[in-house]
Design a protein around this motif. Structure first.
Motif, short mmCIF file in Angstrom:
data_model
loop_
_atom_site.label_atom_id
_atom_site.label_comp_id
_atom_site.label_asym_id
_atom_site.label_seq_id
_atom_site.Cartn_x
_atom_site.Cartn_y
_atom_site.Cartn_z
N GLU A 66 -21.07 16.17 25.29
CA GLU A 66 -20.49 17.51 25.37
C GLU A 66 -21.64 18.50 25.54
O GLU A 66 -22.55 18.54 24.70
CB GLU A 66 -19.71 17.84 24.09
N VAL A 67 -21.60 19.27 26.61
CA VAL A 67 -22.64 20.25 26.87
C VAL A 67 -22.09 21.60 26.39
O VAL A 67 -21.17 22.16 26.99
CB VAL A 67 -22.96 20.30 28.38
N VAL A 68 -22.63 22.08 25.27
CA VAL A 68 -22.07 23.27 24.65
C VAL A 68 -22.87 24.50 25.11
O VAL A 68 -24.03 24.68 24.74
CB VAL A 68 -22.09 23.15 23.11
N VAL A 69 -22.22 25.30 25.94
CA VAL A 69 -22.88 26.45 26.54
C VAL A 69 -22.64 27.67 25.66
O VAL A 69 -21.51 28.10 25.47
CB VAL A 69 -22.33 26.68 27.97
N ALA A 70 -23.73 28.21 25.13
CA ALA A 70 -23.62 29.37 24.24
C ALA A 70 -23.57 30.65 25.06
O ALA A 70 -23.77 30.64 26.27
CB ALA A 70 -24.80 29.37 23.27
N GLU A 71 -23.30 31.78 24.36
CA GLU A 71 -23.13 33.06 25.06
C GLU A 71 -24.30 33.40 25.98
O GLU A 71 -24.13 33.90 27.07
CB GLU A 71 -23.01 34.19 24.04
N ARG A 72 -25.51 33.11 25.50
CA ARG A 72 -26.68 33.56 26.28
C ARG A 72 -27.42 32.42 26.98
O ARG A 72 -28.49 32.64 27.54
CB ARG A 72 -27.61 34.34 25.34
N THR A 73 -26.85 31.22 26.98
CA THR A 73 -27.51 30.10 27.66
C THR A 73 -27.65 30.41 29.15
O THR A 73 -26.67 30.80 29.79
CB THR A 73 -26.65 28.80 27.52
N SER A 74 -28.85 30.25 29.71
CA SER A 74 -28.96 30.56 31.14
C SER A 74 -28.42 29.42 31.99
O SER A 74 -28.48 28.25 31.60
CB SER A 74 -30.37 30.94 31.56
#
Ligand code: CAA
Length: 698
Positions: free
Chosen positions: A442-450
């Motif tokens: 699972e690739v968890v993309v946070a609010e500020r992940t580029s």
């Protein structure tokens, strides 16, 4: 009209080159162009031999997946194969890359088969719930014998060219390009300098009918309790290849193929196959390039950290493991070494490669060893304080531009990212244990992940041989949220009258490899107990809460590792026996809550489990934690043991019918509103006559 084949004729040899990028899939245009090219070469008196080859990266890798589920268009592949087989001029095929499915069937129809050394040949149809329907079940056993053919067709696994040669599936592994070798062979044949292998010279395995029938009987016995419809039909077809005249055998195969292609199992398997290909498609990924990764740091050498390090090492990366002291580091590195020794023992890795590989593995007890890492994966204790402290420290050590990943399974990746001065470089990489084996990431993309960090995570997954699914930040991401809903539904049933053993039997009967309570015992009951304790202060007191798991933990029943959990385990045993003490704990809970136990059927257990999972999936979609329903299915299929032939909870919801399942949820919501209330998405889809599948947009 697109020309998907090119033909050139020189000195009596017509070379037909298939050119249908990216993988020369046998779509309708190609089938039509192949037919035309064959007919022309047949009619051209100057042509004596036909060479069939493919341009680009591969020989046809099978049917065109874009035509899956569409009405068939003429000419069908069986007709093309029959035309090749009936061609009065010898047809030599020259394979390279992947000769799979319909691609291999096309080659099986030819008179001579050559392949270059890197070719992989296979009939993966069974993995799609169907069987080779263009003559494969008839031609392959005749060529290589029933036993070997059944092995290939019921496993779906490809074999390398060298093995195909041993089996007699191909006539030669060529030195260099197969197309040139085929042209040379054709020219030599015309010049009378070489003779082509003739049908009469090939062994006819039908001559040994008793061995053939014995192979069929063994294969039937080997099926065990599998409920998949394709394998038994493949065996029937192989039997028919012996017992029926050729044309009737082909007709028998055709009927079996058509029967299978419309089963719900085949639809679910097609869905799973397409879901896998779709998962990596995200607009942000199309526009960005991944960062270069050569060196990976793994923080933590426990079960998860060592599994991640193993996977990275096996994929060719340089890996540095960090542990808090020498003792823990030695233990962590030993775990990685044992994992790789296992690969040697299984013949997946040579002793020499094992040694070279180990030179890429190192360990340290100070974070400063990670100064050169391109990616750091933190796999420390699941506690926000521990993780944020690690990320703050990493911030001061790791070079600019390195990707910083956390392997949390529940925690808030935004908060972890905020502990650094570079939140754009932070992402969640949720591996599943054992990480060197489990396919899901699972690739968890946070609010500020580029976006390029997300692209890097997908590129990493591909190199690790894993399926990456994009998830947003929330408690449990996609998989653990659906799992929690599933467990909540079965916990309600425990209180209402079911036993854990009955629930496990029902879910195993439904197709899961283990029931929910067997899994809890395996993983350890304390893990979910710790999480429930962490969430206790935020729990709505009006919500129904089942405390049976907590009670068992307090009794020291922590699962397999403690010798007792929901089941009782004899010393060292991995399967447990039913335990009356657990039933007493459950009965006491019912009494304390004034619940009168009722009779619960297996069908109700299965229905509630599905409704809970699909409803949580709908909420996950509404909150945009998952990009599409098929991503949720994929997570459940590859990380949680959801039966692949059922396609996943969202696919099952479509199959059952959205209206019916929404009404079921409404009924359940009368008992417990918060948990069972149908997500708004059900109504929105129903109102517009849509299904979850319509949100998958390719
Ligand atoms: N039809 C159409 N497109 C296909 C395709 C197929 N069968 N197989 C792959 N592609 C496309 C992919 O979608 C991808 O497209 P994008 O670049 O646009 O995303 C592109 O080809 C490259 O695919 P991969 O990234 O997977 O390339 P790879 O080099 O890593 O792997 C492969 C190549 C081994 C052939 C792999 O793509 C594969 O396993 N494909 C599926 C093969 C298969 O199972 N075919 C069906 C067999 S069953 C059959 O044939 C039944 C029948 O006759 C009725």
């Amino acid at each position: 009209m697109v020309d998907t084949v090119r033909v050139s004729t020189t000195d009596g040899v017509a070379t037909v080159v298939i050119d249908n990028p990216p993988v020369n899939a046998l779509g309708a245009d190609l089938r039509r162009d192949l037919m035309t090219a064959l007919r022309d070469a047949e009619a051209d008196a100057s042509v004596q031999v036909i060479v069939l080859a493919a341009a680009g990266r591969t020989w046809p890798a099978g049917a065109d997946i874009r035509e899956f589920g569409q009405p068939p268009r003429d000419p069908w592949l069986p007709e093309v194969c029959s035309a090749v087989a009936a061609c009065p001029k010898p047809v030599i095929v020259a394979m390279h890359g992947n000769a799979l499915g319909g691609g291999l069937e096309l080659a099986l129809a030819a008179h001579v088969r050559l392949a270059d050394p890197g070719t992989r040949l296979g009939l993966p149809e069974v993995t799609l719930g169907i069987l080779p329907g263009a003559g494969g079940t008839q031609r392959l056993p005749r060529l290589i014998g029933a036993r070997a053919a059944l092995g290939m067709m019921t496993s779906g696994l490809p074999i390398p060219a060298e093995r195909a040669l041993e089996l007699g599936l191909i006539d030669a592994v060529t030195e260099g390009e197969a197309r040139l070798a085929a042209q040379r062979l054709a020219a030599a044949h015309i010049a009378g300098e070489a003779s082509l292998p003739s049908a009469a010279e090939r062994p006819d395995h039908r001559m040994d009918a008793s061995d053939w029938l014995a192979a069929v009987t063994e294969a039937r016995k080997g099926l065990g309790v599998s409920r998949l419809p394709a394998p038994p039909r493949i065996i029937d077809c192989v039997e028919a290849a012996l017992l029926l005249p050729e044309e009737e055998g082909f007709a028998y195969e055709r009927t079996a193929f058509e029967e299978l292609v419309s089963t719900p199992e085949a639809a679910a398997l097609r869905h799973a196959f397409l879901a896998e290909r779709r998962a990596a498609r995200h607009p942000e990924l199309a526009a960005t390039k991944p960062r270069e990764i050569a060196e990976i740091g793994v923080i933590g050498g426990g079960l998860m950290g060592s599994g991640i390090a193993t996977a990275c090492l096996a994929a060719g990366y340089r890996v540095t493991m960090i542990e808090r002291d020498d003792q823990a580091l030695t233990a962590g590195l030993a775990r990685v070494a044992t994992n790789r020794d296992r690969a040697v023992a299984k013949g997946q890795l040579s002793v020499a490669d094992r040694e070279t590989e180990w030179s890429r593995m190192s360990g340290a007890t100070a974070m400063s060893a990670l100064a050169g890492a391109d990616l750091v994966i933190e796999a420390a204790f699941e506690d926000e304080g521990v993780k944020t402290a690690i990320f703050a420290e990493l911030d001061g050590v790791v070079k600019p531009g390195a990707v910083l990943a956390t392997n949390t399974s529940y925690l808030d990746v935004n908060r972890i990212a905020a502990a650094t001065s570079r939140p754009g470089d932070v992402i969640g990489l949720h591996f599943f244990s054992p990480a060197q084996v489990m396919k899901l990431l699972e690739v968890v993309v946070a609010e500020r992940t580029s976006p390029d960090v997300t692209a890097t995570a997908f590129a990493l997954a591909k190199r690790l041989g894993k399926v990456a699914v994009r998830a947003g930040v929330c408690d449990g991401f996609i998989g653990n949220r659906v799992l929690t809903a599933y467990r909540t539904a079965t916990d309600f049933l425990l209180e209402d009258g079911a036993s854990p053993y009955q629930i496990d039997r029902a879910m195993v009967g439904w197709g899961f490899p283990l029931g929910p309570y067997q899994v809890l015992d395996m993983a350890g009951l304390d893990i979910s107990w710790a999480r429930r304790t962490r969430l206790a202060e935020h729990r709505d007191p009006s919500e129904r809460y089942v405390a049976i798991g907590d009670r068992l933990c307090k009794l020291g029943r922590l699962g397999q590792k403690a010798g007792r959990g929901y089941y009782l385990y004899a010393e060292g045993a991995r399967t447990g026996t039913e335990d009356p003490e657990v039933l007493e704990v459950i009965a006491a809970e019912r009494t304390a809550k004034g619940i009168e136990p009722r009779r619960i059927t297996e069908a109700e257990i299965q229905r509630r489990a599905l409704a809970a999972m699909a409803n949580e999936g709908a909420r996950i979609l509404e909150e945009k934690i998952a990009a599409r329903p098929s991503d949720i299915d994929l997570v459940m299929l590859t990380g949680y043991g959801f039966p692949r032939w059922r396609g996943g909870p969202m696919q099952m919801a479509d199959q059952v019918g959205l209206l019916e399942l929404r009404d079921t949820l409404r009924d359940y919501a009368r008992e417990e509103e918060t948990f069972w209330r149908p997500a708004a998405l059900w109504d929105e889809l129903i109102k517009n006559g849509r299904k979850f599948a319509d949100l998958n947009a390719d």
